[in-house]
Write a protein that holds these residues in place. Sequence first.
Motif, PDB file in Angstrom:
ATOM      1  N   THR A   1       0.659  -0.993  -0.323  1.00  0.00           N
ATOM      2  CA  THR A   1       0.433   0.227  -0.078  1.00  0.00           C
ATOM      3  C   THR A   1       0.399   1.192  -0.513  1.00  0.00           C
ATOM      4  O   THR A   1       1.832   1.310   0.244  1.00  0.00           O
ATOM      5  CB  THR A   1      -1.223  -0.066   1.770  1.00  0.00           C
ATOM      6  OG1 THR A   1      -0.370  -0.158   2.546  1.00  0.00           O
ATOM      7  CG2 THR A   1      -2.076  -1.147   1.009  1.00  0.00           C
ATOM      8  N   THR A   2       0.521   2.742  -0.453  1.00  0.00           N
ATOM      9  CA  THR A   2       1.303   3.656  -0.258  1.00  0.00           C
ATOM     10  C   THR A   2       0.034   4.832   0.451  1.00  0.00           C
ATOM     11  O   THR A   2      -0.620   4.529  -0.127  1.00  0.00           O
ATOM     12  CB  THR A   2       1.714   4.103  -1.448  1.00  0.00           C
ATOM     13  OG1 THR A   2       1.918   5.327  -1.832  1.00  0.00           O
ATOM     14  CG2 THR A   2       0.583   4.191  -2.576  1.00  0.00           C
ATOM     15  N   SER A   3       0.487   4.677   1.555  1.00  0.00           N
ATOM     16  CA  SER A   3      -0.618   6.047   2.253  1.00  0.00           C
ATOM     17  C   SER A   3      -0.199   7.267   2.186  1.00  0.00           C
ATOM     18  O   SER A   3       0.945   8.082   2.231  1.00  0.00           O
ATOM     19  CB  SER A   3      -0.931   4.988   3.137  1.00  0.00           C
ATOM     20  OG  SER A   3       0.765   5.176   3.774  1.00  0.00           O
TER      21      SER A   3
ATOM     22  N   GLY B   1      -5.195   5.914   1.425  1.00  0.00           N
ATOM     23  CA  GLY B   1      -4.565   5.202   1.699  1.00  0.00           C
ATOM     24  C   GLY B   1      -4.625   4.062  -0.618  1.00  0.00           C
ATOM     25  O   GLY B   1      -5.846   4.018  -0.359  1.00  0.00           O
TER      26      GLY B   1
ATOM     27  N   GLY C   1       3.566  -0.416   3.514  1.00  0.00           N
ATOM     28  CA  GLY C   1       2.841  -1.020   4.038  1.00  0.00           C
ATOM     29  C   GLY C   1       3.024  -2.749   4.597  1.00  0.00           C
ATOM     30  O   GLY C   1       2.282  -3.276   5.087  1.00  0.00           O
TER      31      GLY C   1
ATOM     32  N   GLU D   1      -1.782  -1.386  13.939  1.00  0.00           N
ATOM     33  CA  GLU D   1      -0.945  -0.244  13.791  1.00  0.00           C
ATOM     34  C   GLU D   1      -0.868   0.788  14.044  1.00  0.00           C
ATOM     35  O   GLU D   1      -0.201   1.861  14.360  1.00  0.00           O
ATOM     36  CB  GLU D   1      -1.720  -0.211  11.605  1.00  0.00           C
ATOM     37  CG  GLU D   1      -1.392  -1.091  10.999  1.00  0.00           C
ATOM     38  CD  GLU D   1       0.041  -1.262  10.708  1.00  0.00           C
ATOM     39  OE1 GLU D   1       0.639  -0.760   9.834  1.00  0.00           O
ATOM     40  OE2 GLU D   1       0.819  -2.457  10.817  1.00  0.00           O
TER      41      GLU D   1
ATOM     42  N   ASP E   1      -4.421   4.370   7.449  1.00  0.00           N
ATOM     43  CA  ASP E   1      -4.496   4.417   6.193  1.00  0.00           C
ATOM     44  C   ASP E   1      -3.511   3.347   4.978  1.00  0.00           C
ATOM     45  O   ASP E   1      -4.423   3.452   4.208  1.00  0.00           O
ATOM     46  CB  ASP E   1      -3.758   5.534   6.195  1.00  0.00           C
ATOM     47  CG  ASP E   1      -2.444   4.794   6.897  1.00  0.00           C
ATOM     48  OD1 ASP E   1      -2.117   4.534   7.749  1.00  0.00           O
ATOM     49  OD2 ASP E   1      -1.429   6.707   6.821  1.00  0.00           O
ATOM     50  N   ASN E   2      -2.821   2.035   6.052  1.00  0.00           N
ATOM     51  CA  ASN E   2      -2.442   1.029   4.860  1.00  0.00           C
ATOM     52  C   ASN E   2      -3.292   0.117   5.281  1.00  0.00           C
ATOM     53  O   ASN E   2      -3.214  -0.721   5.000  1.00  0.00           O
ATOM     54  CB  ASN E   2      -1.430   1.006   5.960  1.00  0.00           C
ATOM     55  CG  ASN E   2      -0.091   1.592   5.472  1.00  0.00           C
ATOM     56  OD1 ASN E   2       0.013   1.946   4.149  1.00  0.00           O
ATOM     57  ND2 ASN E   2       0.242   2.401   6.206  1.00  0.00           N
TER      58      ASN E   2
ATOM     59  N   SER F   1       5.528   7.484   0.418  1.00  0.00           N
ATOM     60  CA  SER F   1       4.838   6.465   0.599  1.00  0.00           C
ATOM     61  C   SER F   1       4.775   6.565   2.400  1.00  0.00           C
ATOM     62  O   SER F   1       5.966   6.395   2.657  1.00  0.00           O
ATOM     63  CB  SER F   1       4.817   5.433  -0.285  1.00  0.00           C
ATOM     64  OG  SER F   1       4.513   4.298  -0.388  1.00  0.00           O
ATOM     65  N   GLY F   2       3.908   6.577   2.894  1.00  0.00           N
ATOM     66  CA  GLY F   2       3.423   6.808   3.959  1.00  0.00           C
ATOM     67  C   GLY F   2       4.560   7.380   4.939  1.00  0.00           C
ATOM     68  O   GLY F   2       4.708   8.502   5.088  1.00  0.00           O
TER      69      GLY F   2
END
Length: 286
Positions: free
Chosen positions: A12-14, A24, A83, A117, A121-122, A240-241
């Motif tokens: 994932t990109t968040s 995300g 993620g 977590e 968002d992920n 990303s994140g």
Amino acid sequence: MVNPVTIRVPATTSNLGAGFDCLGVALEVYNHIRVERLQRRSSPERHPMVREAAARFFGEAGRRAFPFAWEIGGDVPMARGLGSSVTLRLGVLMGLNVLAGSPLRRRELFTLCAGLEGHPDNAAPATYGGFTACDPAGAEPLRVPVAKTLHFVLLVPDFEIRTAEARALLPELVDRRAAVRSSGRACRVSAAFALKRYAALRGMFADEAFHQPYRTPLLPMLPAVLAAAEKTGALGGFLSGSGSTICCLSLRAPRRVATAMLAAAASPGARVIITRADNRGVVVSR
């Protein structure tokens, strides 16, 4: 009863710029988590993420804990803001759920994963696929599929940034005007994905208030990489994140964008991944 079971979980990109802890996208880059129910009691689980995920699952499912073994493999880089921790947590949660007869629904597995977590968002895109908008207070995520015309170009540096380290840099208070501008961009990003008007994403990933300005010192190459990508035709990009991956979005010439990003990074060992959105989310692969 299926045993063992293999779970496929997307990277994932968040954040997507100013959508901190809320937005995300799932990506067509995967980890595979194999979970096997054992007949005999094994030694205590040593991996803290797996141990905590299992305890949460058995507690929520109301099932007696059983011994299991697990292994993970795949292409999601570790500690790079894609993620990787969610792939392990969600893979173990779903694997145990299948082996236990599926007492929990997907929504319940998402809630468990997001709780582990500390933010959704992920966990949301990994669970449901596509683009997701989350309420950190716990409302059900909203999800829309993402067209294959949109490319995600990932610059993956050869070093890690730990989430705890990156979060420690964030201030308790932010400037109100900057927060309003950033919130407006995050709203527009959500609307553009919902309407599939991806060209409207151009210039909308800038974050002035929530996280990216404070994390940039961990990744000094970030402004140059984003500028090079946009000059080559990308719609824009973001950290990303919590990093260290930089993600840029493009509707055309993704390889040219990737080449420009890599050149601007001037970072030995960095690599690029060109991918698209995954619209399925976590699945039992076999």
